[in-house]
Design an enzyme around this catalytic site. Structure first.
Site, PDB file in Angstrom:
ATOM      1  N   SER A 173       0.834  -1.198   0.000  1.00 48.32           N
ATOM      2  CA  SER A 173       0.000   0.000   0.000  1.00 48.32           C
ATOM      3  C   SER A 173       0.866   1.243   0.000  1.00 48.32           C
ATOM      4  CB  SER A 173      -0.923   0.010   1.231  1.00 48.32           C
ATOM      5  OG  SER A 173      -0.147   0.117   2.425  1.00 48.32           O
ATOM      6  N   SER A 174       0.235   2.363  -0.280  1.00 53.77           N
ATOM      7  CA  SER A 174       0.852   3.677  -0.106  1.00 53.77           C
ATOM      8  C   SER A 174       0.250   4.270   1.161  1.00 53.77           C
ATOM      9  CB  SER A 174       0.567   4.579  -1.316  1.00 53.77           C
ATOM     10  OG  SER A 174       1.098   5.874  -1.101  1.00 53.77           O
TER      11      SER A 174
END
Length: 380
Positions: free
Chosen positions: A99-100
């Site tokens: 994920s970011s």
């Protein structure tokens, strides 16, 4: 049409107002680094809270995509260790594996690390490369080394960084294994959670250097600790205010467990209700006491399952409304948790910022107050 720069400025303004962004140098990085370059596609939860969770692919073709990139939110970029949004056309299931992280947390952690111009930083977990770009903007390419375990993620991050003109040292490999890294750094920042601090990290950071890492576990409890390296195999520090969570580093993820079977057994009255594990720090204390246990459910309907020994604890309510706990297996899980919760309560039930950590070559210990207070060893 709202531009990327306008959205970046608006996000930076919001983070300044919330107190998450108070260093002018990191503010410039937040305003200058375009997040969308690092998150060209991703997944959005469909009806959060449902089971099984479905994820909808989101790409630049979707309405509101760019605005969504500049929400202060974590953006899921990979499922099941390989699946990207460009690989599917309809909502799909899976477990998030990359994920970011929400920008407020990324920027807050860089500021908490306390690095200055000219200092060298090792980042564990390149991910999309957005955090790496912020580090390069603030410290300079030559002072940032980042390692990523997932080759596909590493290649995409490298391309995005190159596109923007950043040239940090990028490594592909298990960042928990010090043999893939060879350097002398002033600080280390981890964008994944670990069950204990890899001793190799302390070898990479010189005496007096800083390690900033999130400790996590299989109950889903997390705590951000800032450590100072005090010698070979030695470090000490305290947990920081707020709430911080990251995906577990893959080598520290829960191993597969067999199907859960709740066999009947002798139930006793629980001194502490299981809802205590819904509390951020309460669940943290429980995880310290039973570090190999996974938590399933919530509220009054919970199960603790120890994946190492097969021990179980599950709950019910008797005819008089009292919470009953049934424990099976070699470890009385709830007895251990209740003992830890009682010690925490006696100490004043502090938030995690009232906890600290000591690392020696023999053990890694988390304690309340100071090293003389209640303490628990981490699984190493």
């Amino acid at each position: 049409m709202t531009t990327s720069q306008a959205l970046r400025d608006a996000l930076a303004d919001r983070l300044k107002a919330s107190g998450d962004l108070d260093d002018p140098a990191w503010e410039r990085a937040a305003r200058d680094v375009p997040r969308e370059v690092f998150v060209p596609d991703g997944f959005m939860r469909v009806l959060p809270g449902t089971h099984p969770t479905l994820y909808k692919p989101v790409t630049p073709a979707c309405e509101g995509w760019l605005e969504g990139v500049y929400d202060d939110a974590t953006l899921i970029t990979q499922l099941d260790g390989h699946l990207r949004a460009v690989d599917v056309a309809a909502p799909t299931g899976g477990d998030p594996t990359s994920s970011s992280t929400l920008p407020s947390l990324v920027l807050r952690m860089w500021q908490q690390l306390g690095v200055r111009s000219g200092q060298r930083v090792l980042e564990i977990g390149t991910g999309t490369g957005y955090s790496t770009a912020l580090g390069c903007h603030r410290l300079g390419d030559a002072n940032v080394t980042s390692v990523e375990v997932d080759r596909g993620n590493a290649e995409r991050a490298a391309a995005a960084l190159k596109h923007l003109g950043y040239a940090p040292t990028l490594l592909v490999g298990d960042g928990l294994d010090a043999t893939v890294i060879d350097g002398d750094y002033d600080a280390l920042i981890a964008t994944c959670a670990v069950r204990h601090v890899p001793y190799g990290w302390l070898d990479q950071v010189g005496d007096g250097g800083t390690v900033l890492v999130t400790l996590g576990g299989w109950m889903g409890a997390y705590g951000l600790v800032k450590l100072t390296v005090t010698g070979r195999g030695h470090a000490t520090g305290r947990f920081l205010p707020g709430t911080t969570s990251f995906m577990m580093a893959r080598p520290h993820s829960r191993p597969p467990r067999p199907p859960l079977v709740l066999l009947p057994g002798q139930a006793t009255t629980a001194e502490w209700p299981p809802v205590q594990l819904d509390d951020w720090t309460g669940r943290w204390v429980a995880q310290l006491a039973a570090p190999s246990a996974e938590r399933l459910g919530g509220g009054e309907v919970q199960v603790l399952s120890d994946v190492a020994t097969g021990s179980l604890a599950y709950f019910g309510v008797d005819g008089e409304g009292r919470t009953q706990v049934t424990q099976r297996g070699p470890i009385p899980l709830w007895d251990r948790v209740e003992d830890a919760l009682s010690e925490w309560d006696t100490a004043g039930a502090p938030h995690q910022s009232g906890f600290g950590m000591t690392i020696t070559p023999e053990a890694q210990t988390v304690w309340i107050g100071d090293e003389r207070g209640p303490s628990w060893r981490l699984p190493v």
